[in-house]
Write an enzyme that holds these catalytic residues in place. Structure first.
Site, short mmCIF file in Angstrom:
data_model
loop_
_atom_site.label_atom_id
_atom_site.label_comp_id
_atom_site.label_asym_id
_atom_site.label_seq_id
_atom_site.Cartn_x
_atom_site.Cartn_y
_atom_site.Cartn_z
N ASP A 11 0.88 -1.16 0.00
CA ASP A 11 0.00 0.00 0.00
C ASP A 11 0.93 1.22 0.00
OD1 ASP A 11 -2.36 1.62 0.46
OD2 ASP A 11 -1.61 1.85 2.51
N LEU A 12 0.43 2.35 -0.45
CA LEU A 12 1.30 3.53 -0.56
C LEU A 12 1.14 4.46 0.66
CD1 LEU A 12 3.13 5.42 -2.35
CD2 LEU A 12 1.01 6.34 -3.27
N ASP A 13 -0.06 5.07 0.78
CA ASP A 13 -0.29 6.06 1.84
C ASP A 13 -0.24 5.41 3.22
OD1 ASP A 13 -0.87 8.31 0.10
OD2 ASP A 13 -2.77 7.33 -0.37
N THR A 19 1.67 10.04 4.10
CA THR A 19 0.66 10.95 3.53
C THR A 19 -0.67 10.84 4.24
OG1 THR A 19 0.48 9.20 1.92
CG2 THR A 19 1.51 11.24 1.17
N LYS A 47 -9.11 5.49 5.90
CA LYS A 47 -7.84 4.98 5.38
C LYS A 47 -8.09 3.84 4.41
CE LYS A 47 -4.71 6.30 9.09
NZ LYS A 47 -3.86 5.83 10.18
N SER A 116 -2.55 0.53 -4.36
CA SER A 116 -3.08 1.69 -3.63
C SER A 116 -4.39 2.16 -4.23
CB SER A 116 -2.07 2.85 -3.70
OG SER A 116 -2.66 4.04 -3.26
N ALA A 117 -5.25 2.70 -3.37
CA ALA A 117 -6.52 3.27 -3.84
C ALA A 117 -6.32 4.65 -4.45
CB ALA A 117 -7.49 3.38 -2.66
N LYS A 147 -10.86 -0.94 -1.99
CA LYS A 147 -10.66 -1.79 -0.81
C LYS A 147 -11.85 -1.56 0.12
CE LYS A 147 -5.67 -0.94 -1.10
NZ LYS A 147 -4.50 -0.29 -0.50
N GLU A 171 0.12 -3.20 4.73
CA GLU A 171 -1.05 -2.32 4.77
C GLU A 171 -1.19 -1.61 6.12
OE1 GLU A 171 -3.64 -0.84 3.78
OE2 GLU A 171 -3.93 -1.55 1.75
N ASP A 172 -1.64 -0.35 6.07
CA ASP A 172 -1.90 0.37 7.33
C ASP A 172 -3.40 0.62 7.53
OD1 ASP A 172 -2.26 2.32 5.30
OD2 ASP A 172 -1.98 3.90 6.79
C1 BG6 Z 1 -5.71 5.69 0.00
C2 BG6 Z 1 -5.81 6.48 1.28
O1 BG6 Z 1 -4.40 5.24 -0.17
O2 BG6 Z 1 -6.08 6.49 -1.12
C3 BG6 Z 1 -7.20 7.06 1.43
O3 BG6 Z 1 -5.52 5.65 2.38
C4 BG6 Z 1 -7.56 7.87 0.18
O4 BG6 Z 1 -7.24 7.86 2.57
C5 BG6 Z 1 -7.41 7.01 -1.06
O5 BG6 Z 1 -8.89 8.35 0.27
C6 BG6 Z 1 -7.70 7.78 -2.35
O6 BG6 Z 1 -6.70 8.74 -2.54
P1 BG6 Z 1 -6.73 9.89 -3.60
O7 BG6 Z 1 -5.31 10.40 -3.59
O8 BG6 Z 1 -7.08 9.26 -4.93
O9 BG6 Z 1 -7.72 10.88 -3.17
MG MG Z 2 -2.71 3.24 3.48
#
Ligand code: BG6
Ligand code: MG
Length: 215
Positions: A11-13, A19, A47, A116-117, A147, A171-172
């Site tokens: 996962d990224l964020d 972030t 998240k 990542s989402a 997710k 994953e967090d």
């Molecule tokens: C996920 C975050 O990685 O990305 C979420 O944990 C976030 O908090 C989601 O809503 C979507 O991100 P973005 O950058 O497309 O708004």
């Molecule tokens: Mg995350």
């Protein structure tokens, strides 16, 4: 004793880069403008979930029901605030233990992907200068089901050419752990056990991870 895995999906964020705090700050500003009290505890539920679903959760906390046009305007505004924050990211924002793990995986020829989402994934990995470590990127730009649906991780495994049960996910987010487990993967929760039910194991930071156990 764990078996050794062939691929690592990140996962990224909140896993590679901190972030998660910027997502929170940006949503907090939107919440304030709507008169909604929004805490860090509330933020746990956002998240890992997509931008629009995050907004829906925020609005439900405030008991608000808005039309689609207004919702799109709020989501766009949140993203503008968020992008302003992440435009300042540099390699220094990579979380502890990440580069050591990525280097180790490279040496061992373990395949790696991002799952990542976020639709901002390309911008973030460019700012962090970590693209070279990944053979595949599965993100909010090519996934249709957010997710806890496993789509993002299944796509990443397909891109890497590995079976889902050969993958470890880092994953967090609670939704991310659920996604990894329903994809049949081994899940390492980066955070507190109480926030991340269902993971196979937990670390508070990737710097704590004993690489040899998994790879
Ligand atoms: C996920 C975050 O990685 O990305 C979420 O944990 C976030 O908090 C989601 O809503 C979507 O991100 P973005 O950058 O497309 O708004
Ligand atoms: Mg995350």
């Amino acid at each position: 004793m764990h078996k050794k895995y062939r691929a690592a999906l990140f996962d990224l964020d909140g896993v590679l880069v901190d972030t998660a705090k910027y997502h929170f700050l940006a949503w907090h500003q939107i919440a304030e403008s709507l008169g909604i009290v929004f805490t860090e505890k509330d933020n746990e539920a956002l998240k890992g979930v997509s931008r629009m679903e995050s907004l829906d959760i925020l609005l439900s906390i405030g008991g608000l029901n808005l039309n689609d046009e207004h919702k799109k305007e709020l989501a766009d505004r949140k993203n503008q605030i968020y992008v302003e924050y992440i435009s300042k990211l540099t390699q220094k924002d990579i979380l502890p233990g990440v580069l050591g793990l990525l280097e180790n995986l490279k040496t061992k020829e373990i395949k790696t992907a991002i799952g990542s989402a976020s639709k901002n994934t390309p911008m973030i990995i460019e700012k962090l200068e970590i693209k070279k470590y990944f053979q595949a990127i599965s993100d909010g730009n090519n996934v249709s089901k957010a997710k806890p649906d496993p789509e993002v991780f299944i796509k990443a495994a397909n891109m890497l050419g590995v079976e889902t049960e050969e993958c470890v996910v880092f994953e967090d987010a609670k939704a991310g752990i659920q996604a990894a487990k329903s994809a049949g993967m081994y899940a390492v929760g980066v955070g507190m056990e109480e926030d991340l039910p269902g993971a196979n194991r937990w670390v508070t930071s990737l710097s704590e991870l004993d690489h040899e156990i998994l790879f």
